[in-house]
Design an enzyme around this catalytic site. Structure first.
Site, PDB file in Angstrom:
ATOM      1  N   ALA A  80       0.841  -1.213   0.000  1.00 24.85           N
ATOM      2  CA  ALA A  80       0.000   0.000   0.000  1.00 24.85           C
ATOM      3  C   ALA A  80       0.867   1.252   0.000  1.00 24.85           C
ATOM      4  CB  ALA A  80      -0.916   0.020   1.224  1.00 24.85           C
ATOM      5  N   VAL A  81       0.300   2.292  -0.588  1.00 18.04           N
ATOM      6  CA  VAL A  81       0.878   3.638  -0.543  1.00 18.04           C
ATOM      7  C   VAL A  81      -0.181   4.526   0.119  1.00 18.04           C
ATOM      8  CG1 VAL A  81       1.657   5.594  -1.958  1.00 18.04           C
ATOM      9  CG2 VAL A  81       2.295   3.256  -2.600  1.00 18.04           C
ATOM     10  N   GLU A 113      -2.473 -11.055  -5.229  1.00 16.21           N
ATOM     11  CA  GLU A 113      -3.942 -11.124  -5.226  1.00 16.21           C
ATOM     12  C   GLU A 113      -4.516  -9.821  -4.686  1.00 16.21           C
ATOM     13  OE1 GLU A 113      -2.789 -13.997  -3.050  1.00 16.21           O
ATOM     14  OE2 GLU A 113      -2.528 -15.273  -4.810  1.00 16.21           O
ATOM     15  N   ASN A 118     -11.291  -4.184  -6.485  1.00 15.51           N
ATOM     16  CA  ASN A 118     -10.252  -3.150  -6.309  1.00 15.51           C
ATOM     17  C   ASN A 118      -9.721  -2.754  -7.698  1.00 15.51           C
ATOM     18  OD1 ASN A 118      -8.150  -1.502  -5.587  1.00 15.51           O
ATOM     19  ND2 ASN A 118      -7.265  -2.909  -4.072  1.00 15.51           N
ATOM     20  N   TYR A 125      -1.596  -2.691 -11.483  1.00 17.78           N
ATOM     21  CA  TYR A 125      -0.789  -3.861 -11.863  1.00 17.78           C
ATOM     22  C   TYR A 125      -0.777  -4.062 -13.379  1.00 17.78           C
ATOM     23  CZ  TYR A 125      -0.440  -4.922  -6.927  1.00 17.78           C
ATOM     24  OH  TYR A 125      -0.159  -4.838  -5.586  1.00 17.78           O
TER      25      TYR A 125
HETATM   26  C1  LIG Z   1      -2.473   0.411  -5.755  1.00 19.30           C
HETATM   27  C2  LIG Z   1      -1.504   1.449  -5.122  1.00 19.30           C
HETATM   28  C3  LIG Z   1      -0.459   0.712  -4.317  1.00 19.30           C
HETATM   29  C4  LIG Z   1      -0.830   2.253  -6.258  1.00 19.30           C
HETATM   30  O1  LIG Z   1       0.208   3.071  -5.708  1.00 19.30           O
HETATM   31  P1  LIG Z   1       0.644   4.470  -6.351  1.00 19.30           P
HETATM   32  O2  LIG Z   1       1.918   4.902  -5.716  1.00 19.30           O
HETATM   33  O3  LIG Z   1      -0.490   5.432  -6.269  1.00 19.30           O
HETATM   34  O4  LIG Z   1       0.873   4.078  -7.878  1.00 19.30           O
HETATM   35  P2  LIG Z   1       1.726   4.888  -8.987  1.00 19.30           P
HETATM   36  O5  LIG Z   1       1.638   6.360  -8.726  1.00 19.30           O
HETATM   37  O6  LIG Z   1       3.084   4.301  -9.052  1.00 19.30           O
HETATM   38  O7  LIG Z   1       0.890   4.527 -10.303  1.00 19.30           O
HETATM   39  C5  LIG Z   1       1.495   3.970 -11.462  1.00 19.30           C
HETATM   40  C6  LIG Z   1       0.430   3.777 -12.523  1.00 19.30           C
HETATM   41  O8  LIG Z   1      -0.551   2.801 -12.083  1.00 19.30           O
HETATM   42  C7  LIG Z   1      -1.869   3.190 -12.543  1.00 19.30           C
HETATM   43  N1  LIG Z   1      -2.709   3.570 -11.390  1.00 19.30           N
HETATM   44  C8  LIG Z   1      -2.285   3.810 -10.118  1.00 19.30           C
HETATM   45  N2  LIG Z   1      -3.347   4.120  -9.325  1.00 19.30           N
HETATM   46  C9  LIG Z   1      -4.435   4.089 -10.135  1.00 19.30           C
HETATM   47  C10 LIG Z   1      -5.826   4.334  -9.905  1.00 19.30           C
HETATM   48  N3  LIG Z   1      -6.306   4.699  -8.701  1.00 19.30           N
HETATM   49  N4  LIG Z   1      -6.697   4.214 -10.950  1.00 19.30           N
HETATM   50  C11 LIG Z   1      -6.239   3.880 -12.176  1.00 19.30           C
HETATM   51  N5  LIG Z   1      -4.923   3.621 -12.458  1.00 19.30           N
HETATM   52  C12 LIG Z   1      -4.045   3.721 -11.446  1.00 19.30           C
HETATM   53  C13 LIG Z   1      -1.650   4.405 -13.451  1.00 19.30           C
HETATM   54  O9  LIG Z   1      -1.381   3.926 -14.757  1.00 19.30           O
HETATM   55  C14 LIG Z   1      -0.399   5.015 -12.840  1.00 19.30           C
HETATM   56  O10 LIG Z   1       0.327   5.866 -13.717  1.00 19.30           O
HETATM   57  P3  LIG Z   1      -0.138   7.413 -13.876  1.00 19.30           P
HETATM   58  O11 LIG Z   1      -0.309   7.976 -12.502  1.00 19.30           O
HETATM   59  O12 LIG Z   1       1.016   8.026 -14.630  1.00 19.30           O
HETATM   60  O13 LIG Z   1      -1.436   7.378 -14.638  1.00 19.30           O
HETATM   61  C15 LIG Z   1      -2.300   2.454  -4.231  1.00 19.30           C
HETATM   62  O14 LIG Z   1      -3.414   2.948  -4.953  1.00 19.30           O
HETATM   63  C16 LIG Z   1      -2.796   1.875  -2.906  1.00 19.30           C
HETATM   64  O15 LIG Z   1      -2.050   1.778  -1.933  1.00 19.30           O
HETATM   65  N6  LIG Z   1      -4.067   1.473  -2.834  1.00 19.30           N
HETATM   66  C17 LIG Z   1      -4.670   1.004  -1.577  1.00 19.30           C
HETATM   67  C18 LIG Z   1      -4.136  -0.347  -1.136  1.00 19.30           C
HETATM   68  C19 LIG Z   1      -4.183  -1.385  -2.241  1.00 19.30           C
HETATM   69  O16 LIG Z   1      -5.152  -1.469  -2.995  1.00 19.30           O
HETATM   70  N7  LIG Z   1      -3.102  -2.171  -2.319  1.00 19.30           N
HETATM   71  C20 LIG Z   1      -2.941  -3.174  -3.354  1.00 19.30           C
HETATM   72  C21 LIG Z   1      -3.670  -4.402  -3.021  1.00 19.30           C
HETATM   73  S1  LIG Z   1      -2.735  -5.781  -3.542  1.00 19.30           S
END
Ligand SMILES: CC(C)(COP(=O)(O)OP(=O)(O)OC[C@H]1O[C@@H](n2cnc3c(N)ncnc32)[C@H](O)[C@@H]1OP(=O)(O)O)[C@@H](O)C(=O)NCCC(=O)NCCS
Length: 166
Positions: A80-81, A113, A118, A125
């Site tokens: 997570a971020v 997974e 989500n 991914y």
């Molecule tokens: C999924 C998660 C880890 C992504 O982290 P992040 O640091 O925001 O991701 P990034 O900034 O590196 O994103 C890279 C690319 O992924 C895609 N992406 C990331 N978040 C997205 C969103 N909310 N909706 C659509 N595409 C998304 C985009 O293509 C993005 O590139 P862009 O910003 O230039 O369009 C974050 O949203 C999170 O922590 N979510 C809650 C917890 C979770 O769901 N964990 C994963 C479960 S396994």
């Protein structure tokens, strides 16, 4: 969005509580109980085959990833971020760091997974080259379905080998 200065580092014991709370609030939210409680995160930190990686912004955790390394598969167990740091490339940088470590270890694929609903994580991914592999009914507490995604690394490994020999 302005660039956020961050560094990737291995987690230490001072990070355990915050990682567990992030898991509860960002990943396990809405599920019964708290499975990644501090004692479990501490066990992951001690396990030899597990990497607990943190993205650190000025001494605060912006994101974390818990990955288990097997003989042929690396599995992302928890990731997570924090919302305030999302969409700044931190998640992508963490996965690429882990993929690099996975390649170095000679492992050929990466799996993860997530809840089937989500869609943000699924898009994330997919943007990183993972493909949907399986729909698993009742994966979370026999209630919520999951999607398993996989990224094959053989091609990247082969490209890396051929670069070495040139
Ligand atoms: C999924 C998660 C880890 C992504 O982290 P992040 O640091 O925001 O991701 P990034 O900034 O590196 O994103 C890279 C690319 O992924 C895609 N992406 C990331 N978040 C997205 C969103 N909310 N909706 C659509 N595409 C998304 C985009 O293509 C993005 O590139 P862009 O910003 O230039 O369009 C974050 O949203 C999170 O922590 N979510 C809650 C917890 C979770 O769901 N964990 C994963 C479960 S396994």
């Amino acid at each position: 969005m302005p660039a956020t200065p961050y560094r990737l580092r291995p987690a230490d014991t001072g990070d355990i509580q915050e990682i567990a709370v992030m898991s509860r609030c960002l990943i396990e939210v809405g599920l019964r109980g708290w499975t990644w409680h501090p004692a479990r995160v501490a066990r992951a930190l001690r396990a030899r085959e597990t990497c607990v990686l943190v993205a650190d912004v000025r001494g605060r955790i912006a994101g974390f990833a818990i990955t288990e390394f097997g003989d042929t598969r690396a599995h992302l167990s928890l990731f997570a971020v924090k919302p305030v740091y999302q969409r700044r490339g931190i998640g992508m940088a963490m996965i690429e760091w882990l993929v690099e470590s996975t390649l170095t270890a000679g492992i050929d694929h990466f799996t993860v997974e997530m809840r089937a609903n989500n869609f943000a994580a699924r898009s994330f991914y997919e943007a990183l080259g993972f493909r949907q592999q399986q729909y698993i009914a009742g994966y979370y507490q026999n209630v919520e379905p999951a999607i398993r995604m996989r990224r094959d690394l053989q091609q990247q490994a082969a490209a890396r080998e051929s670069n070495k020999t040139v």
